[in-house]
Scaffold this motif. Sequence first.
Motif, PDB file in Angstrom:
ATOM      1  N   VAL A 242       8.345   8.405  -2.577  1.00 33.67           N
ATOM      2  CA  VAL A 242       7.057   7.962  -2.045  1.00 33.67           C
ATOM      3  C   VAL A 242       7.319   6.805  -1.091  1.00 33.67           C
ATOM      4  CG1 VAL A 242       4.784   7.007  -2.595  1.00 33.67           C
ATOM      5  CG2 VAL A 242       5.858   8.650  -4.152  1.00 33.67           C
ATOM      6  N   VAL A 243       6.638   6.828   0.063  1.00 31.68           N
ATOM      7  CA  VAL A 243       6.803   5.774   1.065  1.00 31.68           C
ATOM      8  C   VAL A 243       5.729   4.705   0.847  1.00 31.68           C
ATOM      9  CG1 VAL A 243       6.875   5.206   3.516  1.00 31.68           C
ATOM     10  CG2 VAL A 243       7.766   7.406   2.723  1.00 31.68           C
ATOM     11  N   TYR A 244       6.169   3.468   0.672  1.00 30.39           N
ATOM     12  CA  TYR A 244       5.263   2.331   0.513  1.00 30.39           C
ATOM     13  C   TYR A 244       5.370   1.443   1.746  1.00 30.39           C
ATOM     14  CZ  TYR A 244       4.955   3.681  -4.396  1.00 30.39           C
ATOM     15  OH  TYR A 244       4.737   4.374  -5.560  1.00 30.39           O
ATOM     16  N   ALA A 245       4.239   0.863   2.112  1.00 34.60           N
ATOM     17  CA  ALA A 245       4.196  -0.035   3.265  1.00 34.60           C
ATOM     18  C   ALA A 245       3.825  -1.439   2.799  1.00 34.60           C
ATOM     19  CB  ALA A 245       3.174   0.451   4.286  1.00 34.60           C
ATOM     20  N   TYR A 246       4.475  -2.435   3.400  1.00 38.54           N
ATOM     21  CA  TYR A 246       4.206  -3.841   3.095  1.00 38.54           C
ATOM     22  C   TYR A 246       3.783  -4.517   4.392  1.00 38.54           C
ATOM     23  CZ  TYR A 246       6.725  -2.769  -1.198  1.00 38.54           C
ATOM     24  OH  TYR A 246       7.123  -2.196  -2.384  1.00 38.54           O
ATOM     25  N   PHE A 247       2.523  -4.928   4.441  1.00 38.91           N
ATOM     26  CA  PHE A 247       1.971  -5.565   5.631  1.00 38.91           C
ATOM     27  C   PHE A 247       1.960  -7.076   5.412  1.00 38.91           C
ATOM     28  CE2 PHE A 247       0.101  -1.405   5.046  1.00 38.91           C
ATOM     29  CZ  PHE A 247       0.256  -0.817   6.290  1.00 38.91           C
ATOM     30  N   THR A 248       2.591  -7.809   6.317  1.00 42.10           N
ATOM     31  CA  THR A 248       2.693  -9.262   6.186  1.00 42.10           C
ATOM     32  C   THR A 248       2.088  -9.927   7.408  1.00 42.10           C
ATOM     33  OG1 THR A 248       4.751  -9.033   4.924  1.00 42.10           O
ATOM     34  CG2 THR A 248       4.255 -11.201   5.824  1.00 42.10           C
TER      35      THR A 248
ATOM     36  N   THR B 109      -2.295   7.893   6.156  1.00 42.27           N
ATOM     37  CA  THR B 109      -3.446   7.188   5.575  1.00 42.27           C
ATOM     38  C   THR B 109      -2.954   6.112   4.610  1.00 42.27           C
ATOM     39  OG1 THR B 109      -4.789   9.192   5.741  1.00 42.27           O
ATOM     40  CG2 THR B 109      -5.584   7.442   4.274  1.00 42.27           C
ATOM     41  N   ILE B 110      -3.507   4.921   4.748  1.00 40.79           N
ATOM     42  CA  ILE B 110      -3.137   3.806   3.872  1.00 40.79           C
ATOM     43  C   ILE B 110      -4.018   3.858   2.632  1.00 40.79           C
ATOM     44  CG2 ILE B 110      -2.973   1.302   3.665  1.00 40.79           C
ATOM     45  CD1 ILE B 110      -2.658   1.213   6.719  1.00 40.79           C
ATOM     46  N   GLN B 111      -3.402   4.031   1.491  1.00 40.90           N
ATOM     47  CA  GLN B 111      -4.154   4.084   0.232  1.00 40.90           C
ATOM     48  C   GLN B 111      -4.311   2.668  -0.304  1.00 40.90           C
ATOM     49  OE1 GLN B 111      -3.100   7.154  -2.659  1.00 40.90           O
ATOM     50  NE2 GLN B 111      -3.246   5.628  -4.269  1.00 40.90           N
TER      51      GLN B 111
ATOM     52  N   ALA C  68       0.834  -1.199   0.000  1.00 38.31           N
ATOM     53  CA  ALA C  68       0.000   0.000   0.000  1.00 38.31           C
ATOM     54  C   ALA C  68       0.871   1.252   0.000  1.00 38.31           C
ATOM     55  CB  ALA C  68      -0.930   0.011   1.214  1.00 38.31           C
ATOM     56  N   LYS C  69       0.275   2.338  -0.430  1.00 35.53           N
ATOM     57  CA  LYS C  69       0.961   3.626  -0.467  1.00 35.53           C
ATOM     58  C   LYS C  69       0.540   4.448   0.750  1.00 35.53           C
ATOM     59  CE  LYS C  69       1.427   7.617  -3.562  1.00 35.53           C
ATOM     60  NZ  LYS C  69       0.968   8.181  -4.856  1.00 35.53           N
TER      61      LYS C  69
ATOM     62  N   ASP D 256     -11.020  -6.547  -1.907  1.00 36.55           N
ATOM     63  CA  ASP D 256     -10.941  -5.292  -1.167  1.00 36.55           C
ATOM     64  C   ASP D 256      -9.735  -5.333  -0.242  1.00 36.55           C
ATOM     65  OD1 ASP D 256     -11.296  -2.971   0.208  1.00 36.55           O
ATOM     66  OD2 ASP D 256     -13.438  -3.250   0.545  1.00 36.55           O
ATOM     67  N   ARG D 257      -8.658  -4.675  -0.639  1.00 35.97           N
ATOM     68  CA  ARG D 257      -7.445  -4.666   0.187  1.00 35.97           C
ATOM     69  C   ARG D 257      -7.665  -3.894   1.484  1.00 35.97           C
ATOM     70  NH1 ARG D 257      -7.263  -6.224  -5.204  1.00 35.97           N
ATOM     71  NH2 ARG D 257      -5.166  -6.814  -5.844  1.00 35.97           N
ATOM     72  N   ASN D 258      -8.454  -2.820   1.410  1.00 36.39           N
ATOM     73  CA  ASN D 258      -8.717  -2.018   2.606  1.00 36.39           C
ATOM     74  C   ASN D 258      -9.456  -2.855   3.654  1.00 36.39           C
ATOM     75  OD1 ASN D 258      -8.564   0.336   4.079  1.00 36.39           O
ATOM     76  ND2 ASN D 258     -10.537   1.088   3.369  1.00 36.39           N
ATOM     77  N   GLN D 259     -10.411  -3.654   3.193  1.00 36.86           N
ATOM     78  CA  GLN D 259     -11.147  -4.526   4.103  1.00 36.86           C
ATOM     79  C   GLN D 259     -10.230  -5.572   4.728  1.00 36.86           C
ATOM     80  OE1 GLN D 259     -14.410  -6.502   2.203  1.00 36.86           O
ATOM     81  NE2 GLN D 259     -15.251  -7.325   4.107  1.00 36.86           N
TER      82      GLN D 259
END
Length: 512
Positions: free
Chosen positions: A198-204, A159-161, A6-7, A173-176
Amino acid sequence: MVTVQAKLIFEGGEDKQRVLDLMRRWSSCMRYAYKRLLEGYKRNELKRQLQGIFNLNSRYVDDAIMKAKSVLNSCKERRESPKKVIFGGRQLFEKLQKRHINGDQYRKLQLKWQEKRKGNLYSRGDRSKKGNLNTRIEIDGSLTKLRINVGEKEYVYATIQPGWKVKGGTYRDRNQLLQAISTLGEPYSVELKLKNSVVYAYFTVEEIFPKSEITKSNGVIGIDTNAYPKHIAWVETDEQGQLLEYGRIPMPELESGISSKREYYRWQYAHMIVEMAKDNQKAIVIEKLNIKDKGKRGDFSGRKSRRIRHYFGYRLLLEKVKLLAKREGIEVIEVNPAYTSLIGMLKYAPQFMVSKDVAAAYVIARRGLGLRERIPHNYMMFLSRLDVNELEELKEYVRKVVKNTYVRKKQLREIGRVIKFLQSLESEAERLSVPLDGTSTGSRGENHNLWRVLKVAVVTPLSPDRVLRDMSVLKSLLVSGQVGKTYKGVSSCFLGQGLWLSQKPPAGAGKA
C-alpha cells in the motif's frame, strides 16, 4: 512543521504500477547519488548524469541528491562510518542473513526489506510554483487527489483517503487541512512510502505562527517536569519574579500503555499548560533538555529508571507545549536546567515551605525572566566556617552508616568533589571572591560548586542514607543562621560548628 499521513487509492492497477516504478527508480537514484558523494562528486556533476541514467526530471534528481546528503551528514554527526550504511535497514538485513529463518517468514522479511529499500519517493515544495510541481494536491469536487508526475507531461492521479495520522498537531478534519494546504499556495513537501503493498503519502508544510503578543513583560509560568512520580510542577510569577501561585499536575496516564495513548495524553496536558498561560496572560518558561545516556549501561541508574524515562517522554511533552503556545501567540522561553532542583531545594523550598519540584519550577521561572540566584547571606556565612577535616569525618560516617551501595557511592563521590574544591581555595578572601550566581554557563563553574558544597555540608548530615524530602528543617538556618529542628531521629548540629551527628533512641525505648 505539520505532517499529515494519508493512504493513496489508485483508479487502476496500471496507474499504481507506474508510480511504483517511479519510486523504484528514485530510490535507486538516491542510493547511487550517495555512493558518488562518498567518492567526492559534487551536486552539479551528478545532476545531469543522473537524469539520463534513471530517466527522472531535474527536480526528482535534485531531491534524491539532497536526501543522500542528509544521510551522509547524519552519519558524520553520529560519528558512524558512512561506508557501512545499509539502505532498507540494517536490522532487517541481518535477520535475512540468519540461516534458521526460511519459508514464509523469510519471504515476509525479504518483502519488507525490499519495500523499505525501493519503495520511496520524495518531492520538495517550491514557493515559486505555489506548492509542489511534481506531486501536487488538487481538489476534484468532494474528493482530494494527488497528481504525481511520472514522466514528461505524464501524470497519475490518486485519491487521498483522509483520516490518518497528523504529526505536529491535532486537527478534526484532515481532508479539510489538505485542501487548505493546496489553496494557500505555500510550499509543501510530499513523501511516498510503500508498506505492505500500500502506498502512503506524507504531506509536510511549514506552519506560520502569529506574532507573540503574550510575553514575559506580564510575568511567566515556570514548568518543571518530573519523571517519578510523573507530574508537572508549575509556578506563576509577576514580571519582577515574585511568586504568585503554584501547583502540580499529576500525569498517571503516562505510567504505561501503548504509544498512541500516551501521545494523546501528552497533547491533553500540553493544552492544559497553554490554557493556563493564556488565561493568565503569562509567557511560558521550560527547561532546555538535552537528555543523554548516563551510567555504564546507558540507562541512568538502572532498568527502572530507563523504563520511567521511556514512558514519560520529557522532550515529546515540552515540544507539544512549545508548538501549542506558538499557535496561541504565547512566548516560550527555554532555559538551562542545570542546578535548578538544587537551588530550589536549598533556597526556595524552606523559604516558601513548598516541595522541591515547585521550588525548581520557581528557579526556572526566574531564569526565564533573566534573574540570577545568589546564595543567601546565612548560607554564605556557614560556608565560610566549613572545614575540610569535618567533611573527611562526614565521609567516614557515610561509609559506616549508609547500607545502600548505590547511595553510598554517590554520596562519597559528591563529598570527594567538594573536598577537592575547598582544597583548591587557598584563603578565605579567595573563597569569598568567587561569584555566587547559580546560573553559570557551564556545569563546572565555580559558583555551581558552591551550591554543591552547600548541599553536601547541609543536607547530607541530615539524611545520609536517603533523599531528604522535608526541606522545612533548613528554614531556621536560612532565615536566622541557627540550627533547625531534627529530622527523623537524627540530632544535627551542622558542619562548621564543631559538633557531630548522634542517633536519638526511638520513642518508647527503655520502657517496660
